[in-house]
Design an enzyme around this catalytic site. Sequence first.
Site, short mmCIF file in Angstrom:
data_model
loop_
_atom_site.label_atom_id
_atom_site.label_comp_id
_atom_site.label_asym_id
_atom_site.label_seq_id
_atom_site.Cartn_x
_atom_site.Cartn_y
_atom_site.Cartn_z
CE LYS A 132 -2.25 -0.54 3.88
NZ LYS A 132 -1.90 -1.84 4.44
NE ARG A 140 -4.72 -0.73 9.07
CZ ARG A 140 -3.63 -0.66 9.82
NH1 ARG A 140 -3.72 -0.71 11.12
NH2 ARG A 140 -2.46 -0.58 9.26
NE ARG A 189 6.95 -3.74 6.34
CZ ARG A 189 5.69 -3.31 6.41
NH1 ARG A 189 5.05 -2.95 5.31
NH2 ARG A 189 5.07 -3.30 7.56
NE ARG A 234 6.06 -1.07 10.58
CZ ARG A 234 4.95 -0.99 9.88
NH1 ARG A 234 4.96 -0.43 8.68
NH2 ARG A 234 3.82 -1.47 10.35
NE ARG A 249 1.36 -5.46 11.48
CZ ARG A 249 2.43 -5.26 10.73
NH1 ARG A 249 3.51 -6.00 10.90
NH2 ARG A 249 2.43 -4.35 9.80
#
Length: 220
Positions: free
Chosen positions: A13, A85, A124, A153, A164
């Site tokens: 995104k 969300r 990532r 992260r 998540r």
Amino acid sequence: MRIVMLGAPGSGKGTQARLISTKYGAVHLSMGSMLRDEVAEQTEIGRSIGGTLSKGDMVSDSIVNMLIESQLHSYESVILDGYPRNLEQAEHLDEYLLEHPPRLDVVFLLELPLESVIRRLSGRRVCDRCSRTYHVDFYRLKTCPCGGTLIRRSDDNPTTIEHRMEVYKKEIAPLRNFYQEQDKLFPIIADQGVEGTFADISRVLDGVILPSIKVPNQAK
Ligand SMILES: [Zn+2]
């Protein structure tokens, strides 16, 4: 133009929002970066949400609604990434935009198989300065061209990723229906590389946004 980007964590995104921003000149509003900035700057909001963020949980609707409204107040042309969300936020956004037009033009839903999501997120790395993301399989340097350092992260670890994804799956179904009923939803296959995905997005934007902008101009 006002665009919403929906998709699982790691669906790309943010990358696609940045590309849209560059090509079409809308402001990229990343809720994730906005929240992380609040934490880094240790604002009142930041101190209250730090723990929630690192566990991969959702920040309360009232906080994200407030943050997004302050941005929509400043910018007309935006790409919302990471907001709304859930259905409550989407309904809130709709009511807000009804009173502060323009309303949403397009909602993109980036679709990606679960195993790709897990592979992407676990490798990532995020630049601590410009928030650009990289994958360790494709980018071996420890620093970003901007001079920032690449970090993992705190919510990109296997346990949190699974959590998540569960949160995401629960929230996306009603959101998808909500925008589908408004004829604004455009599903995009996100597992075809950055360029391929962006080509699909551009095709939609060129077909939907540009004609709708040109019509009022011609009418003048
Ligand atoms: Zn950077």
